[in-house]
Design an enzyme around this catalytic site. Structure first.
Site, mmCIF file in Angstrom:
data_model
loop_
_atom_site.group_PDB
_atom_site.id
_atom_site.type_symbol
_atom_site.label_atom_id
_atom_site.label_comp_id
_atom_site.label_asym_id
_atom_site.label_seq_id
_atom_site.Cartn_x
_atom_site.Cartn_y
_atom_site.Cartn_z
ATOM 1 N N LYS A 102 0.827 -1.207 0.000
ATOM 2 C CA LYS A 102 0.000 0.000 0.000
ATOM 3 C C LYS A 102 0.859 1.253 0.000
ATOM 4 O O LYS A 102 0.458 2.278 -0.567
ATOM 5 C CB LYS A 102 -0.948 0.004 1.207
ATOM 6 N N LYS A 152 -4.733 -9.958 -6.724
ATOM 7 C CA LYS A 152 -6.044 -10.277 -6.151
ATOM 8 C C LYS A 152 -7.084 -9.229 -6.542
ATOM 9 O O LYS A 152 -6.746 -8.061 -6.761
ATOM 10 C CB LYS A 152 -5.953 -10.437 -4.629
ATOM 11 N N LYS A 160 -10.648 -3.583 -4.091
ATOM 12 C CA LYS A 160 -11.541 -2.428 -4.178
ATOM 13 C C LYS A 160 -10.907 -1.298 -4.962
ATOM 14 O O LYS A 160 -11.586 -0.546 -5.634
ATOM 15 C CB LYS A 160 -11.856 -1.925 -2.779
#
Ligand code: AMP
Ligand code: TRP
Length: 328
Positions: free
Chosen positions: A111, A192, A195
């Protein structure tokens, strides 16, 4: 009775990965154990967000969780920021978790590479997650495979705290579903489904209409062979479709594969299975969205139930770590 706890962030659209990797399991667990589920809005502050959108996303996620099958009469469903206990215990756990441990978290590395503003809270995020879990004397944490490392850190933090300051926390274990633990992006099946890629063709949102779902699945990236075989390393795209179908039909990817000899037929049936699985959820979501007042009331009841459990654990942790009792 064993206690189950899990959390989900109100950021972006809830997608098929969330449903198959986590929420299905949550629904099942509420009937087997004492289950506590939390919408982790404080975690959503660790990255850039729009305040009005976050409020709306928190409300709509609550409604989606109920639509998926979480029953506020059966489980405890609440919003993290409605209880101050989470932030308080997070501080104590930041003091018992090392910089080195947090530096090894792959989700942080991931992130922090994706954003130009890396908040301090993004780094300490796992300590808040550990607080979420430990506050409820949790035995089992149902999560997708991506959360394995965070649960390990939670266990280590609990054990260290108990060793240093005396028996305080229950040491939890994770529970990762067999099928659907890692749903991959339809366009990029080696990462994966997420969102952040939510708007894209690779993510199926739980609110996508049947046409959009079919289109996304029919256009899913496969490979240049023709054989339908479950082999995630060599055939990530096809294996992902098999996993999705297996989870939707409560089967295994290997046995789903036996029924198909072409990608086209597999995709068509996979789309049908996903549309059928989401139809009742979408209908219920529509009904629940029409009454936000009722949602707020149910969340307040959930917060009361949660506070009753969390306040006792927090008091124990504060006492054991050496804070002076302020009650007088
Ligand atoms: P998040 O969307 O990151 O807030 O995750 C909420 C829950 O969904 C967690 O338990 C995750 O492990 C799970 N989850 C998220 N993405 C996926 C995915 N692509 N496949 C399976 N589980 C997932
Ligand atoms: N970090 C989790 C995720 O990204 C969300 C989360 C926060 C969570 N607190 C939790 C999951 C406690 C399980 C238990 O999916």
């Amino acid at each position: 009775m064993a206690r189950v706890f899990s959390g989900i962030q109100p950021s972006g659209e809830i997608h098929l990965g969330n449903l198959l990797g986590a929420l299905h399991n949550w629904v099942a667990e509420q009937h087997k154990h004492e289950a506590v589920y939390c919408i982790v809005d404080l975690h959503a502050l660790t990255h850039k967000h729009d305040p009005a959108q976050l409020r709306q996303a928190t409300l709509s996620l609550s409604q989606m969780l109920m639509a998926v099958g979480l029953d506020p009469q059966v489980c405890t469903l609440f919003v993290q920021s409605h209880l101050s206990e989470h932030s308080e215990l997070a501080w104590l756990l930041q003091c018992t978790t090392s910089y080195g441990e947090l530096s090894r978290m792959t989700q942080f590395k991931h992130k922090s590479d994706e954003t130009d503003f890396v908040s301090a809270a993004l780094f300490t995020y796992p300590a808040l997650q550990a607080a979420d879990i430990l506050l409820y004397d949790t035995d089992i944490v149902p999560v997708g495979d991506d959360q394995r490392q965070h649960i390990e850190l939670t266990r280590d933090a609990a054990q260290r705290f108990n060793q240093r300051y005396g028996e305080t926390f229950v040491v939890p274990s994770h529970q990762i579903p067999k099928a659907g633990a890692r749903v991959m992006d339809l366009q990029n099946p080696t990462s994966k489904m997420s969102k952040s890629a939510g708007e894209g063709a690779g993510t199926i949102s739980l609110t996508d209409d049947p046409k959009a779902i079919s289109k996304k699945i029919m256009r899913a990236v496969t490979d240049s062979e023709t054989e339908v075989r479950y082999d995630p390393a060599a055939k990530p795209g096809v294996s992902n479709l098999l996993e999705i179908m297996a989870a939707a039909r409560q089967s295994t990817p290997q046995s789903v594969a036996e029924n198909y000899s072409s990608y086209g037929a597999l995709k068509k049936d996979c789309a049908e299975a996903v549309v059928a699985m989401l139809a009742p959820i979408q209908q219920r979501f529509g009904e629940l969205s029409a009454d936000s007042g009722e949602t707020a009331r149910l969340l307040a009841v959930g917060a009361d139930k949660a506070r009753h459990m969390a306040s006792q654990t927090l008091a124990r942790a504060k006492q054991n770590i050496g804070l002076l009792d302020g009650e007088g």
